[in-house]
Design a protein around this motif. Structure first.
Motif, short mmCIF file in Angstrom:
data_model
loop_
_atom_site.label_atom_id
_atom_site.label_comp_id
_atom_site.label_asym_id
_atom_site.label_seq_id
_atom_site.Cartn_x
_atom_site.Cartn_y
_atom_site.Cartn_z
N ASN A 177 0.83 -1.21 0.00
CA ASN A 177 0.00 0.00 0.00
C ASN A 177 0.86 1.25 0.00
N THR A 228 3.19 4.53 -0.81
CA THR A 228 3.03 5.68 -1.71
C THR A 228 4.04 5.59 -2.85
N ASP A 244 -11.85 6.42 -0.58
CA ASP A 244 -11.66 5.78 0.73
C ASP A 244 -11.56 4.26 0.58
N VAL A 288 -3.14 15.73 5.54
CA VAL A 288 -3.96 14.53 5.34
C VAL A 288 -3.08 13.28 5.35
N LEU A 289 -1.93 13.37 4.67
CA LEU A 289 -1.02 12.22 4.61
C LEU A 289 -0.49 11.88 6.00
N ASP A 296 -2.07 12.72 9.05
CA ASP A 296 -3.12 12.41 10.04
C ASP A 296 -4.19 11.44 9.53
N GLY A 297 -4.32 11.32 8.20
CA GLY A 297 -5.37 10.45 7.65
C GLY A 297 -6.76 11.05 7.79
N GLU A 298 -6.84 12.36 8.05
CA GLU A 298 -8.14 13.01 8.13
C GLU A 298 -8.04 14.46 7.63
N LYS A 343 -12.40 11.10 8.32
CA LYS A 343 -11.28 10.17 8.36
C LYS A 343 -11.33 9.27 7.12
N ASP A 395 -8.97 6.27 4.55
CA ASP A 395 -7.82 5.37 4.34
C ASP A 395 -7.57 5.31 2.84
N ARG A 415 -4.66 5.27 -0.45
CA ARG A 415 -3.29 5.16 -0.95
C ARG A 415 -3.08 6.24 -2.00
N ARG A 442 7.38 12.86 1.50
CA ARG A 442 6.22 12.02 1.78
C ARG A 442 5.78 11.24 0.53
#
Length: 477
Positions: A162, A164, A233, A256-257, A259-261, A272, A274, A276, A301
């Motif tokens: 998964n 980046t 998502d 976002v990358l 914290d994922g939110e 929130k 998930d 890739r 990142r």
């Protein structure tokens, strides 16, 4: 091929033709009629219907012979065979040989119209299936060149990951195809693949596109809208031309990358996700970082794994297969017969620079499908702008690519000492060309080559070149 009529009717009985024409016309189904199988076979050479209704007993080519030929050359066309009750055995045979259905005479006109409509629906479904298979095939990447094999290996190594990925490559090289392949062969394959081209969106709308917005967040925001992150998502978000992302959006993306939110534009509740990220660019991101145009922390990142897509000029051996694929794809889309490139045309095309890369080749194949007069495509049939590039075939980039390909092939064969062949050949060509430009004057040729006169004389002797002494060279002391 043209598709001028949806249904073709062939029967030597004029009254049957008239009844079917009238009934189908009232049902808004256009028709065209023929008295014999011979007529319809001639017409099929340059035009094609969606459905054919044919009598089984006719002078000349009968219904079964006609069915056989249509099944061989145009198996996608449903054929309805009309037959008298006494010919039901023949009708069953025709059904077994590929007829869509048979229609016993005398027939109920409403039943006949219903059957024709069913055949038209079937033909449409067949066409959609064919287009779908072409579209699915187009998500596979064609490439036998060594540079493309490296790309395939990278996709394979990342198939259970998964992580980046950052894809580098010129415009038109197929970065989105590679991104799609990475998604398709990943654990996220069952979820969405959402592409977004940064360069194609006005800067003031990018954040709304990425993160969505709440109702009333700005003028025109009539309702809540999910952005690409929410759409992706559980799946993959492909950000093309990432180098064109505005600075403020870069900051939000970094968050976002990390914290994922994120918050929708105008929103106060965190969302929130998930997702890739696969990013792509034709630009040099390192240089953009140095110039302060791209955030260094975001670059690191994104730049976890990097895949480089070669330009088409660096994978010339793939051009014949790519062209064949694109010609077939264009023919299917336009419902015509696929064009065939002559050997000379393929060779010519393989030598062109293709500054627009694979996208330019695909557009050229679509142009040829529409504009080339015959089925065979000759050099003269190519678009004028490609014919104007005849001289480009001897350009620096092309001889370097040719040399690279030669080296690849020789080393792939396990050959050693390749420079023992390449260097003398290179020097011989350079010396002979320089002497040609100076009309045989070695002194002037040595200046063109950047050598001393003695070096040129020694090289001529080593390479056993035949040269004539020039009177001007005698003046040297």
């Amino acid at each position: 091929m043209n598709k001028t009529n949806n249904v073709w009717i062939v029967d030597d009985d004029r009254s049957i033709r008239w009844v079917l024409e009238k009934a189908l016309s009232q049902a808004n189904v256009p028709t065209s009629s023929f008295e014999s199988g011979d007529e319809i076979l001639k017409k099929l050479q340059y035009s094609q219907p969606e459905v054919i209704i044919s009598d089984i007993r006719m002078p000349g080519v009968d219904g079964l012979d006609l069915l056989d030929q249509i099944q061989t050359e145009h198996p996608e066309i449903p054929v309805i065979i009309m037959t008298a009750h006494s010919d039901l055995d023949s009708a069953v045979k025709s059904y077994q040989r590929g007829a869509f259905e048979y229609l016993p005479k005398p027939f109920d006109i409403d039943d006949a119209v219903t059957l024709v409509k069913r055949a038209l629906t079937h033909a449409q479904e067949q066409k959609e299936e064919e287009l779908k298979s072409v579209e699915e095939a187009s998500t596979e990447i064609i490439g036998e060149a060594p540079a493309m094999q490296e790309v395939f290996r990278a996709i394979g190594r990342l198939s259970q990951s998964n992580i980046t990925v950052l894809i580098n490559g010129e415009s038109g090289t197929g970065k989105e195809l590679v991104a799609h392949a990475l998604h398709k062969h990943s654990p996220r394959r069952a979820k969405e693949f959402i592409p977004l081209n940064m360069a194609a969106i006005p800067k003031d709308l990018i954040e709304s596109e990425l993160f969505g917005h709440e109702k009333g967040a700005f003028t025109g925001a009539a309702g809540q809208r999910r952005g690409r992150f929410e759409q992706a998502d559980g799946g993959t978000l492909f950000l093309d031309e990432i180098g064109d992302m505005p600075a403020e959006t870069q900051t939000r993306l970094l968050r976002v990358l990390a914290d994922g939110e994120f918050y929708r534009v105008g929103g106060h509740t965190p969302v929130k996700v998930d997702v890739r990220i696969i990013a792509a660019t034709h630009q040099n991101l390192e240089r953009l970082v140095e110039e302060g145009k791209f955030r260094e922390d975001l670059f690191h990142r994104l730049n976890v794994i990097r895949i480089h897509i070669p330009k088409l000029a660096d994978r010339r051996e793939d051009i014949p297969k790519l062209a064949e694929f694109f010609l077939q794809k264009a023919a299917t889309e336009l419902n015509v017969e696929a064009k065939l490139l002559t050997e000379e045309a393929v060779e010519y095309m393989a030598g062109l620079p293709w500054n627009g890369n694979v996208r330019q080749l695909e557009n050229t194949c679509r142009w040829l499908t529409v504009m080339a007069s015959g089925r065979e495509v000759h050099i003269g049939d190519l678009p004028p702008e490609l014919l104007d590039e005849q001289e480009v075939q001897t350009s620096t980039s092309n001889w370097e690519a040719a040399l690279r390909n030669w080296a690849d092939q020789e080393l792939s064969k396990g050959k050693k000492g390749v420079l023992d062949d390449a260097v003398p050949t290179f020097e011989r060509i350079m010396i002979e060309t320089a002497l040609k430009h100076t009309a045989g004057r070695k002194r002037d040729a040595s200046i063109l080559l950047g050598w001393g006169r003695n070096t040129l004389t020694r090289k001529i002797k080593e390479l056993e070149l035949e040269t004539k002494d020039h009177p001007d060279d005698d003046d040297e002391h």
